[in-house]
Design a protein around this motif. Sequence first.
Motif, short mmCIF file in Angstrom:
data_model
loop_
_atom_site.label_atom_id
_atom_site.label_comp_id
_atom_site.label_asym_id
_atom_site.label_seq_id
_atom_site.Cartn_x
_atom_site.Cartn_y
_atom_site.Cartn_z
N ASP A 188 0.83 -1.20 0.00
CA ASP A 188 0.00 0.00 0.00
C ASP A 188 0.86 1.25 0.00
O ASP A 188 0.50 2.27 -0.61
CB ASP A 188 -0.91 0.00 1.24
CG ASP A 188 -2.02 -1.03 1.14
OD1 ASP A 188 -2.16 -1.66 0.07
OD2 ASP A 188 -2.75 -1.20 2.14
N GLN B 106 -8.57 0.27 -0.18
CA GLN B 106 -8.32 0.12 1.26
C GLN B 106 -6.82 0.21 1.54
O GLN B 106 -6.25 -0.58 2.28
CB GLN B 106 -8.87 -1.23 1.74
CG GLN B 106 -10.39 -1.30 1.69
CD GLN B 106 -10.93 -2.62 2.25
OE1 GLN B 106 -10.36 -3.68 2.01
NE2 GLN B 106 -12.01 -2.54 3.01
N GLU C 130 -3.59 1.47 3.20
CA GLU C 130 -3.21 2.01 4.50
C GLU C 130 -1.75 2.41 4.45
O GLU C 130 -0.91 1.65 3.95
CB GLU C 130 -3.40 0.97 5.61
CG GLU C 130 -4.84 0.56 5.82
CD GLU C 130 -5.67 1.66 6.44
OE1 GLU C 130 -5.06 2.59 7.03
OE2 GLU C 130 -6.91 1.61 6.33
#
Length: 423
Positions: free
Chosen positions: A168, A204, A206
């Motif tokens: 991410d 999503q 992070e």
Amino acid sequence: MTQEEAINWSRMSLEELQHYWNAYVEVDLERAGVDLSSRPTYEEITDAGYSGIAYALRQHHDMTLTEFLATVGYEEPGSSDGYSWGITNETTVDELETFLRSLSRRRGLVDSTIDTKQARLAKYARVYADLYGQADLVDQAVDPSNESTEYERVLGVFDEFDRELTTDASKLRYHSDVSQFYDHLERRSKVAFNPVAEIPKEFQWEPGDPDNPALSADQVRQIYEAVESPSEELLVLALCAWGLRRSEVAALHVSQLTLEGDDPHIAFDESRKNGPGTVALIYGVHELADRVDTLGSRDRRWNGYLFPSSKSSSGHIVGETVQQRFQRIAKRAGVRVDGGPPTSKMGRRFWYTTYLEAQKHLLENLQAIAADQGSSDEGVVLKNYLSEGERRKYRREFMRERLADAFEVNSTRKASENVSRLL
């Protein structure tokens, strides 16, 4: 078997190496506190336990580490001139290059950071062109009525990144650089909107939470207590009391030192990662002066380096040697972090942590003054009622007290040893 020994680099294809970099190496570099906004160095990669990748690239893929890093988003330093963007849209290329020049000139970003941003922007533009025929990034964002359509197009690009990039943190770095580019255009009224501004909300992702351990004052004290020579003592001071990088420690030269007067410091030129500047010598000036005197009196042909090496063409040791010596001292002291030997970078982080604590303590002591002034914000006192010289003086006094907590024990021991020799 170590992590390095367990990796069979020679059997990996180039694609497998690229995947392994994204999936594992970048993750460990972040955990080690490496700033991946710019190209990581060989030393940083070695520190993370991946030195074997350079040999495998050279032997099996006829590539240097720098060339490989360019394929995973870290362009070769100094490659901006004549850079091949891999797209044909001249308007986009012109605006991308204008954006990078602005970052360099107005924000003072170093070349390695500019090169890394350039590589990420180029990858974004190429993927966009692959999906939609050409990278007309600017033209598609000129008309406000096109915002919904363009949002879907850039979302398709980041869908590709979401599949291709493993971490991410990597995806968010690409998004950050692209979003900064569109913001740059929007501020100059060259586009009507930033089509990627809301992209992270679709995923999503992070942000990484890397484990960046710093040595504690007790651990530094143990390591300092274990030094067995003036050279080792200076090395620990340079890392933990002055906050230098190990490459800076290795190449430290007497010409950089100002030891007399009220402001002893080490000077660095433009070659430093943070740019030119000075590092205040808040603690350890006497030890440094003694080391200079010893080296100068011992060898009339001394080359001026604080850690000289007759075997090196540079005349001084290398950063890896600093790392090895520091870990040898730490092992002697019995100091371990997360089950392994501490790295030299953990000493540097101790300095930063100590400095932040000193700053916090200073603000706490200004609360009483702020209350007398009818203010609830001690920061106002710090900014408006103390000159820069006074702020620097107080910060250094607090810093000196905290460094003394970690280093004074050794000084006391040495004094006792000197008395014992006289008796």
